[in-house]
Design a protein around this motif. Structure first.
Motif, PDB file in Angstrom:
ATOM      1  N   LEU A 178       0.880  -0.925   0.060  1.00 51.60           N
ATOM      2  CA  LEU A 178       0.069   0.018  -0.067  1.00 51.60           C
ATOM      3  C   LEU A 178       0.895   1.257   0.056  1.00 51.60           C
ATOM      4  O   LEU A 178       0.635   2.387  -0.680  1.00 51.60           O
ATOM      5  N   PHE A 179       2.059   1.198   0.409  1.00 55.69           N
ATOM      6  CA  PHE A 179       2.817   2.195   0.790  1.00 55.69           C
ATOM      7  C   PHE A 179       3.477   2.670  -0.766  1.00 55.69           C
ATOM      8  O   PHE A 179       3.722   3.650  -1.215  1.00 55.69           O
ATOM      9  N   GLY A 182       0.955   3.992  -2.628  1.00 50.50           N
ATOM     10  CA  GLY A 182       0.962   5.703  -2.514  1.00 50.50           C
ATOM     11  C   GLY A 182       2.054   6.548  -3.246  1.00 50.50           C
ATOM     12  O   GLY A 182       1.626   7.547  -3.713  1.00 50.50           O
ATOM     13  N   TYR A 188      -0.987  10.324  -2.615  1.00 53.47           N
ATOM     14  CA  TYR A 188      -2.190   9.846  -2.342  1.00 53.47           C
ATOM     15  C   TYR A 188      -2.022   8.258  -1.555  1.00 53.47           C
ATOM     16  O   TYR A 188      -1.719   7.547  -2.286  1.00 53.47           O
ATOM     17  N   GLN A 189      -3.112   8.259  -0.461  1.00 58.16           N
ATOM     18  CA  GLN A 189      -3.301   7.042   0.277  1.00 58.16           C
ATOM     19  C   GLN A 189      -4.462   6.691   0.402  1.00 58.16           C
ATOM     20  O   GLN A 189      -5.335   7.716   1.106  1.00 58.16           O
ATOM     21  N   TYR A 193      -4.841   1.720   3.417  1.00 57.12           N
ATOM     22  CA  TYR A 193      -3.790   2.328   3.608  1.00 57.12           C
ATOM     23  C   TYR A 193      -3.852   2.576   5.325  1.00 57.12           C
ATOM     24  O   TYR A 193      -2.999   2.117   6.207  1.00 57.12           O
ATOM     25  N   TRP A 197      -2.315   0.749   8.568  1.00 59.07           N
ATOM     26  CA  TRP A 197      -1.279   1.467   9.580  1.00 59.07           C
ATOM     27  C   TRP A 197      -1.608   1.593  10.826  1.00 59.07           C
ATOM     28  O   TRP A 197      -0.910   1.455  11.745  1.00 59.07           O
ATOM     29  N   ALA A 218      -7.447   9.493   6.775  1.00 61.31           N
ATOM     30  CA  ALA A 218      -7.296   9.528   5.228  1.00 61.31           C
ATOM     31  C   ALA A 218      -7.650  10.939   4.790  1.00 61.31           C
ATOM     32  O   ALA A 218      -7.002  11.508   3.720  1.00 61.31           O
ATOM     33  N   ASN A 221      -4.480  13.456   5.821  1.00 59.50           N
ATOM     34  CA  ASN A 221      -3.259  13.266   5.211  1.00 59.50           C
ATOM     35  C   ASN A 221      -3.296  13.039   3.767  1.00 59.50           C
ATOM     36  O   ASN A 221      -2.261  12.757   3.092  1.00 59.50           O
ATOM     37  N   ASN A 222      -4.467  13.388   3.064  1.00 59.68           N
ATOM     38  CA  ASN A 222      -4.530  13.458   1.677  1.00 59.68           C
ATOM     39  C   ASN A 222      -4.871  15.011   1.495  1.00 59.68           C
ATOM     40  O   ASN A 222      -5.629  15.331   0.325  1.00 59.68           O
ATOM     41  N   SER A 230       5.069  15.721   4.510  1.00 66.69           N
ATOM     42  CA  SER A 230       6.107  14.567   4.325  1.00 66.69           C
ATOM     43  C   SER A 230       7.405  15.152   4.672  1.00 66.69           C
ATOM     44  O   SER A 230       8.349  14.468   5.512  1.00 66.69           O
TER      45      SER A 230
END
Length: 330
Positions: A178-179, A182, A188-189, A193, A197, A218, A221-222, A230
């Motif tokens: 999944l990482f 992304g 984008y996750q 994900y 996590w 989600a 963090n998107n 990041s």
């Protein structure tokens, strides 16, 4: 065979469209969307030194400022706020550039810049001194500020505080995949994900990871501008143990340390090492047996009550003298 080839070609085209759309930012959430979804709950907004900050200011009494960890937002402190606000003025922020705070037009990043902005917010709110609490990356901001500005910090509350250099947590095959996805999608996750996590790395009890929490992580963090966030999180991973030991050794404020016995993101030896770094005060240490890295969420009522007990006993002149509890409350 021709039909299969056409289906594969169509699928390949669809995948390419999704990748391009993600990399162009079409899947990321604007601040307007996030405000509409998450900020109609008493959130306030202010610009400090050019940086937009989202914060909440609740309760009355001695002020307590709370700083969340990496990838989080001020909702991490919901349970602590409920525990404290009857007796304390609880101020929690989205630590820029996370949540709905930031970006910082100065281009400055890191723990000390976060501390500066929090102090400027305190000035705007008329606070000369305050208790300061943080978890994970937010705890690093808190102890660094307390060390450099002892005249303003009355108490220090630290939850799962990284101090030693550490390897990244071991990731399952599913989380690594999944990482990688992304990265392919420009950062984008999807919600899957964050579900994996939170369940595999962050929480001790995966059954406590709710759909609501997954959707929240989600969404935030998107957010548009994820690349900047990041970079800040990555920069915070570098730790100079000699400097950290010197800073922590200089802290004079009464200090509470709360740590997890079972924490996939942070080894217990890290917390014990930090406890030994204090020399100007003797911290109170609480060890939670069955909680993961996000204790203010997973064990919010218990740890919030610990924080309240510590603050109230200190203010009554009964500051604890370094007693350690491995079973929750002393």
């Amino acid at each position: 065979m021709k039909t299969l080839a056409l289906l594969l070609a169509a699928l390949g085209f669809l995948v390419a469209v999704v990748i391009v759309a993600a990399r162009l930012g079409f899947f990321f959430h604007s601040d307007e969307v996030l405000r509409e979804r998450y900020a109609n709950d008493g959130s306030q907004f202010i610009t400090i030194d050019g940086v937009p900050l989202r914060y909440k200011d609740e309760g009355s009494g001695p002020p307590v400022i709370l700083i969340h960890g990496a990838f989080g937002n001020l909702n991490m402190w919901n349970a602590w706020t409920e525990a404290l606000k009857a007796d304390y003025r609880v101020i929690r922020i989205d630590n820029p550039p996370e949540g709905l705070s930031g970006p910082d037009p100065s281009g400055q990043h890191g723990h000390d810049r976060s501390g500066e902005l929090i102090a400027m917010l305190a000035d705007e709110l008329g606070l000369e001194e305050f208790a300061l609490g943080g978890t994970s990356r937010g705890a690093v901001v808190a102890y660094r500020y307390a060390a450099k500005h002892p005249e303003r910090v009355t108490h220090l509350l630290l939850v799962n505080t990284p101090v030693l250099p550490q390897d990244s947590p071991e990731l399952s095959t599913r989380l690594r995949a999944l990482f990688w996805v992304g990265g392919l999608l420009g950062g984008y996750q999807p919600e899957l994900y964050f579900r994996v996590w939170l369940e595999e790395i962050i929480f001790f009890d995966p059954s406590r990871v709710t759909d609501e929490l997954i959707a929240e992580y989600a969404a935030f963090n998107n957010r548009e501008g994820k690349a900047e966030r990041s970079r800040i999180v990555s920069a915070g991973a570098k730790r100079d143990v000699e400097e950290i030991s010197r800073l922590i050794g200089s802290i004079s404020a009464p200090t509470l340390i709360i740590a997890s016995q079972t924490n996939s993101a942070l080894a217990l030896e890290d917390q014990r090492a930090m406890e030994d770094m204090f020399s100007s005060t003797v911290p109170t240490f609480h060890l939670i047996q069955d909680g993961g890295h996000f204790l203010p969420i997973e064990k919010g009522q218990e740890t919030g009550a610990m924080a309240k007990d510590f603050l109230m006993s200190s203010q009554l002149g009964e500051t604890t003298t370094g007693a350690s509890s491995d079973n929750g409350f002393q």
